[in-house]
Structures are given as C-alpha cells and as structure tokens.
Design an enzyme around this catalytic site. Structure first.
Site, PDB file in Angstrom:
ATOM      1  N   GLY A 113      16.631  -2.300  14.529  1.00 10.96           N
ATOM      2  CA  GLY A 113      16.597  -3.749  14.541  1.00 10.96           C
ATOM      3  C   GLY A 113      16.573  -4.310  13.124  1.00 10.96           C
ATOM      4  O   GLY A 113      16.233  -3.620  12.158  1.00 10.96           O
ATOM      5  N   CYS A 114      16.940  -5.579  13.004  1.00 10.81           N
ATOM      6  CA  CYS A 114      17.011  -6.209  11.681  1.00 10.81           C
ATOM      7  C   CYS A 114      15.623  -6.355  11.058  1.00 10.81           C
ATOM      8  O   CYS A 114      15.382  -5.895   9.933  1.00 10.81           O
ATOM      9  CB  CYS A 114      17.721  -7.553  11.782  1.00 10.81           C
ATOM     10  SG  CYS A 114      17.122  -8.632  13.102  1.00 10.81           S
ATOM     11  N   TYR A 115      14.699  -6.982  11.784  1.00 10.88           N
ATOM     12  CA  TYR A 115      13.324  -7.069  11.285  1.00 10.88           C
ATOM     13  C   TYR A 115      12.740  -5.671  11.093  1.00 10.88           C
ATOM     14  O   TYR A 115      12.003  -5.413  10.135  1.00 10.88           O
ATOM     15  CB  TYR A 115      12.433  -7.792  12.296  1.00 10.88           C
ATOM     16  CG  TYR A 115      12.482  -9.288  12.347  1.00 10.88           C
ATOM     17  CD1 TYR A 115      12.163 -10.066  11.233  1.00 10.88           C
ATOM     18  CD2 TYR A 115      12.778  -9.944  13.539  1.00 10.88           C
ATOM     19  CE1 TYR A 115      12.158 -11.449  11.315  1.00 10.88           C
ATOM     20  CE2 TYR A 115      12.770 -11.327  13.630  1.00 10.88           C
ATOM     21  CZ  TYR A 115      12.459 -12.076  12.513  1.00 10.88           C
ATOM     22  OH  TYR A 115      12.436 -13.446  12.597  1.00 10.88           O
ATOM     23  N   ALA A 116      13.045  -4.776  12.034  1.00  8.05           N
ATOM     24  CA  ALA A 116      12.473  -3.429  11.979  1.00  8.05           C
ATOM     25  C   ALA A 116      12.916  -2.696  10.723  1.00  8.05           C
ATOM     26  O   ALA A 116      12.142  -1.934  10.130  1.00  8.05           O
ATOM     27  CB  ALA A 116      12.864  -2.644  13.227  1.00  8.05           C
TER      28      ALA A 116
END
Length: 317
Positions: free
Chosen positions: A135-138
């Site tokens: 994921g992007c935030y991840a």
C-alpha cells in the site's frame, strides 16, 4: 545480453495508477503492452488518452477468462480491493507461470505471495510469480520505521496525510474537491488495512491515523517512535543512511521533507529526524507520491525483478 521482450496486460487501466503504469510501460524497451482493460473506456484508443503511447491499441472490457485467454507473460491488476481473486484463479488455470503483480490489498497477508517493497524485501524474492504490491501509506510507514526496528520501545504512531488521488476515481467525500477545500478529512482512524499490513510486515503493532488533504497527489507520513535506549541524532541519521545506501529511489534528507517536492517523482524522501529531550523518542517524516512509489513505480520495480530485467528500467531516477 538477453534483450527479449515480454507481453503485458493491465486490468483496471482507467484509474490514476493505471495511467501512471501506462506511461512507465510506454517508456520500457522490453515490455509490449498487449491489452488494457477498462469497462468505462472500452473501444476507445489508448493513444487518445495517453499521447506518450503510440499505436492503435484500444481499451477492452475483459472479464477474468478473457484476460487469461490473452496468454501474456505478465498481468498487472490495478483494481479496487476485493476484485483480484477471479483474475488470479483464471490466470493460474490457463498459464501458471504468468507473472501477476496485484496492486490491491487482497494478497498482502498471503505468505504464498511475494510482498514487493524491493528496498526492504528484495532478499526474499526467490522467483515467485505472484507479487503483492504494498500500500502507499504502508510503503511510507515502513521506510520511516525499518532502520529503527530493533530500537523500538513500543508501537510506532504514524500520522498520514494523502492527496485525494489516493481515494481513486469513484466519487466519494474523500475525492470531492469542494468538500476538501480548506479541509483535512480524518478517516479509518484505527484498524486501517495499511495499519494491519505494516504491523504484519514489521512484526510490531503500528498505530496509524490517515487523513485526506486538498492536494491531488503525494503522502506525508510522520512517525513518532519511542526507543528502548538513548540515541543521538547522528546515530539515527547514520542508521537511515546505511539502510538506504545504494537505493536510488530512497533519499535520506536532513530536514523534514515536503510533499510538494516529491509529487511526480518516483522515489521517496525520509528525513526530519527530530529527537525529543532525553534521546529516547524520535520523529521521522517520509514523503512519496502515492501514485508512483506508492503504486505504479513500485509495481514496475517488482515486474522488472520478476522478469529478470534491471529493476529500475523505465523508472526515472
């Protein structure tokens, strides 16, 4: 040198990430785009939407069996969460050695899939054909936490702010520019899928609070990290420099990075490194473009890795 070409299909090509993927593929000397699937744009010429792509290829509306019947070397699934499984099953049945890069969260918790954050997990790649894109935030969270993982005294607290492109193209409050004007929207303040994802990958409970902002693209991730022993700023910075030495897409910077400086760029910046009095709490800031290092560019790194191509081919750096 082997310079053979590989055929590729993209499913979910209308979205913001699909658009960035098409740009990267158009610049890739060894990938031939065989099909792009989009229900909304079926029949339209790809070149009319993406001038960097030459040719007569048209969008098609392909179900899982139709995608599998194409017989391509690799498929990128750029679909919303929960939709990948039929495509994976059809591809496995038709051509088991197809490389599949899935950008959704559907397989990030499946140990049979390679979790592709190359700067941190490249050593785990062992020829797997199924790759789950983080994921992007991840991605931002892990880049901010990883160099200090063995020093953590408790759960990292991560405050994230993303541009509204992260909410996709389906209309919602989180991509409504009128509602976002002069605003910041908190959402999914506990148990966000990226909170669970990072907690599993890092092996430590992470507390994550996401927000959507009025800008279009880019993530700012501020991580508050409690440490189990006193550190100096120099020691902290050295850990990050060593962790990301030789990684062209990860830039360690002194001051806290600004999201406006990373938008449109394919890497990430990590910096700030501000110690609280006492030396046992540090705040680290990571920025990246959620559509690029948070999605399309990372998918291209993973695809290159799986096809035996130099990892950064077609990725400006």
């Amino acid at each position: 040198m082997n310079d053979s070409t590989f055929t590729l299909g993209i499913v979910g090509a209308r979205g913001h990430t699909g658009a960035e993927l098409i740009k990267l593929v158009a610049a890739h000397p060894r990938l031939q785009l065989a099909f792009v699937s989009s229900r909304e744009r079926a029949g339209q010429r790809l070149a009319d939407h993406h001038p960097e792509f030459q040719g007569e290829l048209r969008y098609e509306n392909l179900d899982a069996d139709a995608v599998a019947a194409k017989g391509v070397d690799a498929v990128i699934l750029a679909l919303p969460n929960g939709l990948a499984a039929p495509f994976v099953a059809a591809l496995e049945a038709a051509k088991p050695d197809t490389v599949i890069v899935d950008l959704s969260a559907d397989y990030r918790f499946d140990n049979a899939w390679y979790y592709g954050l190359p700067e941190l997990t490249r050593g785990r790649y062992n020829g797997q054909k199924h790759i789950s894109n983080p994921g992007c935030y991840a991605t931002a969270m892990q880049l901010a936490i990883y160099p200090l993982l063995d020093l953590l005294a408790g759960p990292p607290q991560c405050f994230g702010v993303s541009g509204y492109s992260g909410a996709g193209t389906t209309p919602s409050d989180k991509n409504n520019v009128e509602l976002l004007a002069d605003n910041l929207m908190p959402y999914a303040l506990t148990n966000h899928v990226h909170e669970r994802e990072v907690s599993v990958q890092m092996g430590v409970a992470v507390e994550f609070m996401p927000h959507v902002a009025p800008h279009f693209r880019g993530i700012t991730l501020t991580a508050n990290l409690w440490l189990n022993r006193v550190q100096t700023r120099e020691q902290i910075v050295e850990r990050f420099q060593q962790a990301y030495a030789g990684e062209p897409l990860i830039e360690v910077v002194d001051e806290a990075p600004w999201v406006s400086r990373i938008a449109g760029r394919h890497g990430a910046q990590v910096g700030g490194f501000t110690l609280a009095p006492g030396g046992k709490r540090v705040v680290v800031v990571a920025t990246l473009d959620n559509l690029l290092k948070g999605a399309a560019s990372q998918a291209m790194q993973n695809l290159n890795l799986a096809l035996g191509i130099d990892e950064l081919t077609s990725i400006p750096h």
